[in-house]
Structures are given as C-alpha cells and as structure tokens.
Enzyme design. Structure first.
Site, PDB file in Angstrom:
ATOM      1  N   ARG A  90     -24.003  -1.746  41.408  1.00 23.32           N
ATOM      2  CA  ARG A  90     -22.821  -1.540  42.247  1.00 23.32           C
ATOM      3  C   ARG A  90     -23.089  -2.012  43.675  1.00 23.32           C
ATOM      4  O   ARG A  90     -22.219  -2.629  44.306  1.00 23.32           O
ATOM      5  CB  ARG A  90     -22.426  -0.067  42.236  1.00 23.32           C
ATOM      6  CG  ARG A  90     -21.254   0.239  43.153  1.00 23.32           C
ATOM      7  CD  ARG A  90     -20.867   1.695  43.126  1.00 23.32           C
ATOM      8  NE  ARG A  90     -19.742   1.944  44.025  1.00 23.32           N
ATOM      9  CZ  ARG A  90     -19.093   3.109  44.100  1.00 23.32           C
ATOM     10  NH1 ARG A  90     -19.447   4.118  43.332  1.00 23.32           N
ATOM     11  NH2 ARG A  90     -18.085   3.256  44.936  1.00 23.32           N
ATOM     12  N   ASN A 144     -14.801   1.751  34.485  1.00 26.46           N
ATOM     13  CA  ASN A 144     -14.157   0.667  35.210  1.00 26.46           C
ATOM     14  C   ASN A 144     -14.775  -0.692  34.879  1.00 26.46           C
ATOM     15  O   ASN A 144     -15.952  -0.761  34.513  1.00 26.46           O
ATOM     16  CB  ASN A 144     -14.272   0.917  36.718  1.00 26.46           C
ATOM     17  CG  ASN A 144     -13.269   1.935  37.201  1.00 26.46           C
ATOM     18  OD1 ASN A 144     -12.135   1.931  36.790  1.00 26.46           O
ATOM     19  ND2 ASN A 144     -13.709   2.820  38.094  1.00 26.46           N
ATOM     20  N   CYS A 164      -7.347   6.791  34.223  1.00 28.76           N
ATOM     21  CA  CYS A 164      -7.731   6.695  35.634  1.00 28.76           C
ATOM     22  C   CYS A 164      -7.198   7.937  36.343  1.00 28.76           C
ATOM     23  O   CYS A 164      -6.196   8.519  35.923  1.00 28.76           O
ATOM     24  CB  CYS A 164      -7.137   5.429  36.250  1.00 28.76           C
ATOM     25  SG  CYS A 164      -7.537   5.172  37.992  1.00 28.76           S
ATOM     26  N   HIS A 194      -5.552   0.192  39.006  1.00 33.81           N
ATOM     27  CA  HIS A 194      -5.936  -0.090  40.394  1.00 33.81           C
ATOM     28  C   HIS A 194      -5.014  -1.114  41.057  1.00 33.81           C
ATOM     29  O   HIS A 194      -5.402  -1.767  42.036  1.00 33.81           O
ATOM     30  CB  HIS A 194      -7.405  -0.538  40.491  1.00 33.81           C
ATOM     31  CG  HIS A 194      -8.375   0.568  40.190  1.00 33.81           C
ATOM     32  ND1 HIS A 194      -9.731   0.415  40.288  1.00 33.81           N
ATOM     33  CD2 HIS A 194      -8.169   1.856  39.790  1.00 33.81           C
ATOM     34  CE1 HIS A 194     -10.329   1.559  39.964  1.00 33.81           C
ATOM     35  NE2 HIS A 194      -9.388   2.445  39.656  1.00 33.81           N
ATOM     36  N   TYR A 244      -5.826   1.212  46.367  1.00 39.58           N
ATOM     37  CA  TYR A 244      -6.475  -0.066  46.076  1.00 39.58           C
ATOM     38  C   TYR A 244      -5.653  -1.250  46.594  1.00 39.58           C
ATOM     39  O   TYR A 244      -6.186  -2.347  46.727  1.00 39.58           O
ATOM     40  CB  TYR A 244      -6.707  -0.223  44.570  1.00 39.58           C
ATOM     41  CG  TYR A 244      -7.831   0.641  44.054  1.00 39.58           C
ATOM     42  CD1 TYR A 244      -9.142   0.180  44.069  1.00 39.58           C
ATOM     43  CD2 TYR A 244      -7.589   1.920  43.570  1.00 39.58           C
ATOM     44  CE1 TYR A 244     -10.187   0.976  43.605  1.00 39.58           C
ATOM     45  CE2 TYR A 244      -8.618   2.720  43.105  1.00 39.58           C
ATOM     46  CZ  TYR A 244      -9.920   2.244  43.129  1.00 39.58           C
ATOM     47  OH  TYR A 244     -10.947   3.034  42.679  1.00 39.58           O
TER      48      TYR A 244
END
Length: 424
Positions: A90, A144, A164, A194, A244
């Site tokens: 990440r 995700n 989500c 998102h 987002y």
C-alpha cells in the site's frame, strides 16, 4: 450457521466480531472461523475475538486456522477482507504515482490498478476453493478495489456480492444531522464503488420524502467539511458526492497535499502496530477506541445485514434493502449489463436485485462511463497480464489520460510489483 473470514488476521476483524456479537439476533452465528496465513497475528486477534464474544454472552464458537480449505468447508458465507502485499505494498501504491504527478491512493488511479492486479488472481483462487469446499456458500467481498474484484468474481460465476462501508457511513451521518434513526434514512446512492453520489436522502424508504435539499441547506457546510470540498460546490451540484470524488474534483490539490505529508499507509502501519499490542492484552475484551481511526466504520453492521439477508435472516427473516456491488443488468442503462454498479438493492437468499435509480445527469454518467471503461481494461490486465494491457488501462483512466504519463506509471507499477505479478 457457519461463517468464515478470509483475512481474519486483519486489524479490522475486531470491528466485525463486535458486530457479530451485538447483532446476534439478526445473524445467529454458531461457528466463526478466522483464516489467515499469519499465524501469530491470527492468534492475537482470535483471542480477542473470543473475549469479545464471552463479554457479550455470545454462545458461538470461534476458531482460527491457516488452512483455507479446511476453514471454508461447510461455510454458509465467506467474507474476504485481504490485502495482498500488506501495508508495504500500500505504501508503494501511495508513493510512486506522485512521481508522475498523479494521485497516490490505494483504490483510485494508478495505485488502485496495482492493487487490482495483485488482488484479483488471489481472490479468484480463494473463490474456486470455496466453491469446491462449500458450493452453496455466498462470498461477500470487502477487498478493494471492490468493484473490480466483485466483477471478477461474478464473471467467473461465483455467488458473490461486493460490500463497501461508504453508504452506511453516509446513512449514519445524515441520520445524526437530521435527528432520525438510521433505519429511517434511505439513500438514492448511485454509481460505481468509490465513485458514487447521494442523489436523494429519503425518509422511510425508496418512495419517501426527499430530505436532501433540507440537509444541504441546513448542514451543507458541515458535510462539505467532511468531504474536504468547498461548500459552494455542493450547492452547485445539489447532491452529496462520495469523499473519493475529491480525487477527481480536486486532483491537483490532492497531489500537492500528498507530496508534502506522511502517507496514509505509514499512518495505518503505525496504528496497526499499536492495535496489535492492544489486542495482545488478555484483559482487553472489547474493540479499542483506536480502531475507529483505522477505517471501516460501520463495516460490521453492513456485513451482518448483508449476510443475514443472503442467508434468510434480514429484517426479521425477509428481504432487506442495502447498498451493494452487483451486476448492472440494466440498472444504469448507459452501462453494459455485466458492469458492476454500487446501488441500493433488495437482497434475499437469491441474491441482490437492484432497485430503480434516478436518471443520472451527464455530469455524473459521463464519469461513470469513463471509469467503467477503465475497470474493464483493468480487469483484463489482472486476468491476462501483460505490459500493454497495463498501459491501456492507465491511459483510459480519467486521472491519467496522457500517453507519456501512462508510460511512466506503467514502468513504475511493474517495477514495484514484480514479486506479486509472475508475468511481469
């Protein structure tokens, strides 16, 4: 009822356990299996999970295992919440895109593509093993990028639904602002994972009074503050975008911010170390307050409601309406039927059936179409590999869109992900 959690060693898991314990009348779990290859970490979280159940008087059995096939055998539902490459991957996803002037984020833009490439093959392998061990089990994907992963699962023929926590977070926030119970709030939540907008906030159900104009008039500034967007933009839109959308509506501003502050991945990694130390305390028998800062708020409530509906227990045994990720099937008429959308759906034992949604203004439908095209190319790259497919997906993304930028991002993505992409 047996449930299995793949990625049970996640620091998210105590949030999920707390929901299972509190909402046991909605979802009567008899056996819960936490599955994770990180055995030491899994035992820490498994111990806390048992103490949470004991404190709240839940009679269910909690076991832990690193054996995926044994863990999912006989399960009624399998929740997948994993991160291929962990926080180290990440951190890379949030860093190298900035070198090309693009947002560095784990689900959006180039970083999101990297995560999809690493994740889709792993989740599909897990799903095939679930199908062999428990062919009737539902798969609930919280991994995700949920939209792309869910599309991969559904196109492979799995009984899968994507989940989500953005919608339930908005529901709880709006209910508090309007002084209503969350159950009294129905969202006209439309878009892709998102990439969604709240087109209406209705009292009581899909046909109820739309409270969105009042909400924006009375609380627009507070909502805009939550989203880190100008209040004037919400006034002009007349809807509430997902947070987002800031990556699209204020992309360059976000890039400048990200280049000058510690990454979210670094913050989460430090938080996880602290959480794991807390989880190892044998006196701890509830989720710690620090977990609220980790993310995933209300994930447990959403997961419990979805599993209960799929397994026949939603809303006292009947179907329930919930925001999920599932095949479009005409819900948004400008998208292919096999696109995966995030909308309100009626969910029961046969799966989700999307409700009719308001027509989307071209301001939103154009972006949805654009990102859907990117997701199609991203899934192709995840399934078949190849540098050219990665380049095409990046070139198609609305936050990239320039050939030289897509080339630079492709080089960096492949360089940073060689250990996870055998074809690279």
């Amino acid at each position: 009822m047996k449930l299995a959690v793949v990625g049970g060693g996640s620091t998210y898991t105590p949030e999920l356990i707390d929901g299972f314990a509190r909402l046991r009348d909605t979802l009567p779990v008899g056996e819960l299996v936490l599955i994770d290859p990180a055995a030491e970490r899994l035992e820490l979280i498994g111990g806390l999970a048992r103490r949470i159940f004991a404190r709240q008087g839940h009679p269910g059995l909690i076991t832990t295992t690193s054996d995926l096939d044994a863990g999912v055998e006989g399960a009624d539902a399998v929740l997948i919440q994993l991160r291929v490459g962990g926080q180290a991957a990440r951190l890379q996803d949030e860093t190298w895109p900035l070198e090309c002037g693009c947002v560095g984020q784990e689900t959006t833009g180039a970083g999101g593509l990297a995560k999809a490439l690493r994740t889709v093959p792993v989740v599909l392998d897990i799903a095939e093993r679930v199908r062999r061990a428990s062919p009737d089990a539902w798969i609930i994907d919280f991994t995700n990028p949920v939209g792309i992963v869910t599309r991969a699962l559904l196109k492979a023929g799995h009984k899968a639904v994507g989940l989500c926590n953005v919608a339930i977070g908005f529901q709880r926030r709006f209910a508090a602002l309007l002084d209503l119970a969350p159950a009294d709030i129905h969202l006209d939540h439309v878009g892709l994972n998102h990439l969604t907008w709240e087109l209406g906030v209705r009292r009581g159900g899909p046909d109820g009074e739309d409270l969105l104009p009042r909400l924006l008039a009375d609380h627009g500034e507070a909502i805009a503050g939550d989203l880190r967007l100008p209040p004037a933009l919400l006034d002009r839109l007349g809807v509430v975008p997902s947070y987002y959308l800031r990556y699209f509506y204020a992309h360059d501003e976000v890039v400048r911010e990200l280049a000058t502050k510690p990454s979210r991945a670094a913050e989460v990694a430090a938080m996880e170390r602290e959480l794991l130390a807390l989880y190892g305390d044998p006196a701890l028998d509830e989720k710690p307050e620090l977990l609220a800062r980790r993310g995933g708020a209300f994930y447990s409530e959403a997961a419990v409601d979805l599993a209960a509906s799929l397994l026949g227990g939603g809303n006292g045994g009947g179907p329930a309406v919930q925001v999920v990720n599932t095949f479009n099937n005409g819900t948004l008429p400008f998208l292919p039927d096999d696109a995966v959308v995030e909308v309100q759906a009626r969910v029961d034992g046969s799966g989700p059936r999307p409700l009719a949604v308001p027509a989307l203004d071209p301001l939103y439908s154009g972006l949805v179409s654009h990102v859907t095209a990117y997701e199609d190319l991203a899934l192709d790259a995840a399934l078949r590999g190849g540098r050219e497919r990665v380049f095409r997906a990046l070139l198609a993304h609305p936050l990239v869109g320039q050939a030289d930028r897509a080339e630079g991002l492709t080089d960096r993505l492949l360089a940073h992900n060689k250990e996870h992409l055998p074809w690279a």
